[in-house]
Design an enzyme around this catalytic site. Structure first.
Site, PDB file in Angstrom:
ATOM      1  NE  ARG A  41     -10.672  -1.827   3.490  1.00 18.09           N
ATOM      2  CZ  ARG A  41     -11.305  -1.997   4.470  1.00 18.09           C
ATOM      3  NH1 ARG A  41     -12.340  -2.698   4.501  1.00 18.09           N
ATOM      4  NH2 ARG A  41     -10.630  -1.380   5.600  1.00 18.09           N
ATOM      5  CE  LYS A  52      -3.193   2.210   2.975  1.00 19.29           C
ATOM      6  NZ  LYS A  52      -4.227   2.458   4.119  1.00 19.29           N
ATOM      7  CD  GLU A  56      -6.707   4.988   2.609  1.00 21.52           C
ATOM      8  OE1 GLU A  56      -7.841   4.889   3.204  1.00 21.52           O
ATOM      9  OE2 GLU A  56      -5.478   4.769   2.850  1.00 21.52           O
ATOM     10  CE  LYS A  91      -6.700   8.182   8.377  1.00 26.04           C
ATOM     11  NZ  LYS A  91      -7.328   6.887   8.805  1.00 26.04           N
ATOM     12  CG  ASP A 125     -10.244   7.031   6.836  1.00 29.69           C
ATOM     13  OD1 ASP A 125      -9.068   6.862   6.166  1.00 29.69           O
ATOM     14  OD2 ASP A 125     -10.056   7.142   8.073  1.00 29.69           O
ATOM     15  CG  ASP A 148      -5.591   7.575   4.862  1.00 24.83           C
ATOM     16  OD1 ASP A 148      -6.614   8.202   4.337  1.00 24.83           O
ATOM     17  OD2 ASP A 148      -5.679   6.636   5.596  1.00 24.83           O
ATOM     18  CG  ASP A 170      -1.789   4.846   5.048  1.00 22.96           C
ATOM     19  OD1 ASP A 170      -1.790   3.807   5.825  1.00 22.96           O
ATOM     20  OD2 ASP A 170      -2.912   5.209   4.502  1.00 22.96           O
TER      21      ASP A 170
HETATM   22  N1  BES Z   1      -4.212   4.006   6.956  1.00 27.90           N
HETATM   23  C1  BES Z   1      -5.516   3.631   7.745  1.00 27.90           C
HETATM   24  C2  BES Z   1      -5.024   2.665   8.737  1.00 27.90           C
HETATM   25  C3  BES Z   1      -4.143   3.021   9.814  1.00 27.90           C
HETATM   26  C4  BES Z   1      -4.679   3.747  11.140  1.00 27.90           C
HETATM   27  C5  BES Z   1      -2.772   2.714   9.633  1.00 27.90           C
HETATM   28  C6  BES Z   1      -3.871   4.023  12.030  1.00 27.90           C
HETATM   29  C7  BES Z   1      -2.101   3.099  11.085  1.00 27.90           C
HETATM   30  C8  BES Z   1      -2.476   3.824  11.993  1.00 27.90           C
HETATM   31  C9  BES Z   1      -6.435   2.917   6.743  1.00 27.90           C
HETATM   32  O1  BES Z   1      -6.635   3.691   5.709  1.00 27.90           O
HETATM   33  C10 BES Z   1      -7.780   3.421   7.470  1.00 27.90           C
HETATM   34  O2  BES Z   1      -8.261   4.664   7.846  1.00 27.90           O
HETATM   35  N2  BES Z   1      -8.628   2.579   7.947  1.00 27.90           N
HETATM   36  C11 BES Z   1      -9.935   2.729   8.649  1.00 27.90           C
HETATM   37  C12 BES Z   1     -10.706   1.504   8.043  1.00 27.90           C
HETATM   38  C13 BES Z   1     -12.126   1.898   8.409  1.00 27.90           C
HETATM   39  C14 BES Z   1     -12.731   3.250   7.671  1.00 27.90           C
HETATM   40  C15 BES Z   1     -12.946   0.795   7.677  1.00 27.90           C
HETATM   41  C16 BES Z   1      -9.451   2.383  10.099  1.00 27.90           C
HETATM   42  O3  BES Z   1      -8.751   1.565  10.290  1.00 27.90           O
HETATM   43  O4  BES Z   1     -10.225   3.018  10.772  1.00 27.90           O
HETATM   44 ZN    ZN Z   2      -4.698   4.540   4.814  1.00 31.46          ZN
HETATM   45 MN    MN Z   3      -7.770   5.554   5.564  1.00 29.05          MN
END
Ligand code: BES
Ligand code: ZN
Ligand code: MN
Length: 503
Positions: free
Chosen positions: A351, A265, A349, A277, A347, A270, A288
């Protein structure tokens, strides 16, 4: 640049600014300590109320009476005898590495503290020193006080004459190559998003490929559109910094041999997109692209170590930003290969971009696909910030990755791709939604990715926790860690039958 060498000299004869000797927990004398005749080093250590716990150290600055040629001696605890393996040595010497970095020349018996796997012990010692003295000072102006620089020019590792010198020298070289790759991955993660856009990441990859002899193709917006990469384009649509896909090819195996395929990724920042966020949630989101950085680092090491396998990498990179041109909740994206996803949360994104690269790699009929991604906060809730999650559709591949992670000292744990949770991704309008319910978020993210690999053996590493250190660790300062570069390189070398020799 530190020069590492391997020698079978007795420790008392070695000329250097600093002689580093291990102490086992107790304390008990580690290799070399008894050979220093002029003083009872172990009593000095005990008098300082130290017991030999990992990293507990004592500097003896004046060696006048000790009968050694080194200018100073540093005693370093490596923990209990029963738990001394390569990883314990990497962590112990990594903790004191910033102090070694201030000396011009260092000599050490450290690898001799491990009773087995001498090559691994040599490799781990060199890695501990190099990774532990890593600093990211590119943005320090020097106007606010002096910027620390390293004095260390040479390190000599001492082993007994019964060890195979050629194998030990190969272990030193492996450690140098791997540590350089990890440091590069850390640099990429630590570089702020303003200077690490998808295009800049692609240029970094091109420069690395030119230097190491890899084939490199960068897919721009036009090529991505032409190729049907709707996930990468969709996620990148809100940013003025256009998305890219970086393809790297290493040919070390036969022409007809199916490659190992890698993807990671590469979200350069992000923000969450329109599903934005919080301020705190964005604090580390320049990191990210940690998955992408680890794949780039691994490819660099592979290109230099030249294992007899073929490896292909396809790295999707985009900046996830909110704007008038951004994708919205409810939008449907068309992925490479034709499958569609309904974006319920912009968010989620990672995947969406990986769906395209996984589908693309699957077309090349690789023997396995490995992806690594800072994919879900849920994985951090499940496993904390030290372990990465491992999910996949093939037991033996999962086992191989868990073994590689353990051998590298980059810990991981398996999570199940529980099939009935797939229902959480059911969509009324598209093939699937990009988010499930709140619980089991790491697993539903893994299940989403699994839809794009067909029958190809595939494993997914969710590195959201360990990609970034919020506080300094044994051999890593605060910031990007380079996890899982060493796991990936170890896996590939093992597949090529060129893994670290076991003895
Ligand atoms: N990049 C984030 C995941 C992340 C969070 C990595 C904190 C490192 C530290 C990812 O893109 C994300 O935002 N995931 C969301 C998914 C949700 C919207 C289903 C999450 O984990 O809240
Ligand atoms: Zn992310
Ligand atoms: Mn995200």
């Amino acid at each position: 640049m530190v020069m590492f060498s391997y020698s079978t000299d007795p420790p008392a004869d070695a000329r250097a600014d600093l002689l580093v000797l291990p102490v086992l927990e107790g304390p008990e004398a580690g290799p070399g300590i008894r050979e220093v005749k002029g003083a009872d080093l172990l009593s000095l250590y005990t008098d300082a109320k130290l017991r030999g716990k990992r990293g507990e150290h004592l500097l003896i600055p004046d060696t006048g009476a000790l009968g050694v040629r080194a200018g100073a001696v540093l005693l370093v605890g490596v923990g209990p005898r029963s738990s001394i393996d390569a990883d314990a040595l990497r962590r112990a010497i990594g903790k004191v590495a910033p102090q070694l970095a201030k000396r011009g020349s260092v000599v050490t018996t450290f690898p001799q503290a491990a009773r087995r796997s001498h090559g691994e012990a040599v490799q781990a010692t060199v890695e501990g020193i190099l990774l532990g003295s890593y600093r990211f000072s590119r943005y320090k102006s020097g106007l606010d006080g002096p910027v620390e620089t390293d004095a260390l020019a040479s390190v000599t590792l001492l082993g007994p004459s019964r060890w195979d010198s050629r194998a030990m020298k190969a272990a030193v070289r492996r450690a140098e190559v791997v540590s350089d790759a990890v440091a590069w991955a850390r640099d990429l993660v630590n570089t702020p998003a303003i200077d690490c856009t998808p295009d800049r990441l692609a240029r970094e990859a091109q420069a690395m490929a030119e230097e190491t002899g890899l084939e490199c193709t960068v897919w721009g917006e036009a090529e991505l559109k032409e190729g049907g990469f709707g996930g990468i384009l969709g996620v990148g649509a809100g940013s003025v910094n256009p998305p890219r896909m970086i393809e790297l090819v290493y040919r070390g195996g036969g022409k007809t041999q199916a490659p190992i395929a890698l993807t990671g990724k590469g979200i350069s920042f992000d923000s969450g997109g329109l599903s934005i966020k919080t301020t705190e949630g964005m604090e580390w989101m320049k990191g990210d692209m940690g998955g992408a950085a680890s794949i780039l680092g691994a490819m660099k090491a592979i290109a230099r170590l030249k294992p007899k396998v073929n490896v292909v990498a396809a790295i999707p990179s985009a900046e996830n930003m909110p704007s008038g041109s951004a994708i919205r909740p409810g939008d449907v994206l068309h992925h490479r290969g034709g499958k569609t996803s309904e974006v319920m949360n912009t968010d989620a994104e990672g995947r969406l971009v990986l769906a395209d690269s996984l589908a693309y790699l699957t077309e090349q009929q690789p023997r396995v696909i490995i992806d690594t991604a800072t994919l879900t906060g849920a994985c951090m809730v499940a496993l904390g910030d030290e372990l990465f999650g491992v999910m996949g559709n093939d037991r033996s591949l999962i086992r191989d990755l868990l073994a590689a992670s353990e051998a590298a000292g980059e810990p991981a744990w398996e999570l199940p791709l529980w099939p009935t949770y797939r229902r959480m991704l059911d969509s009324e309008v598209a093939d699937f939604k990009n988010v499930g319910k709140r619980y089991g978020g790491a697993i539903t993210a893994g299940l989403f990715l699994s839809q794009f690999v067909g029958d190809t053996p595939w494993v997914h590493l969710d590195i959201a926790g360990p990609a970034f250190a919020e506080k300094a660790q044994d051999y890593c300062p605060k910031g990007g860690t380079g996890v899982p570069v060493r796991t990936l390189v170890g896996y590939v070398l093992t597949q090529a039958g060129a893994g670290t020799s076991r003895r």
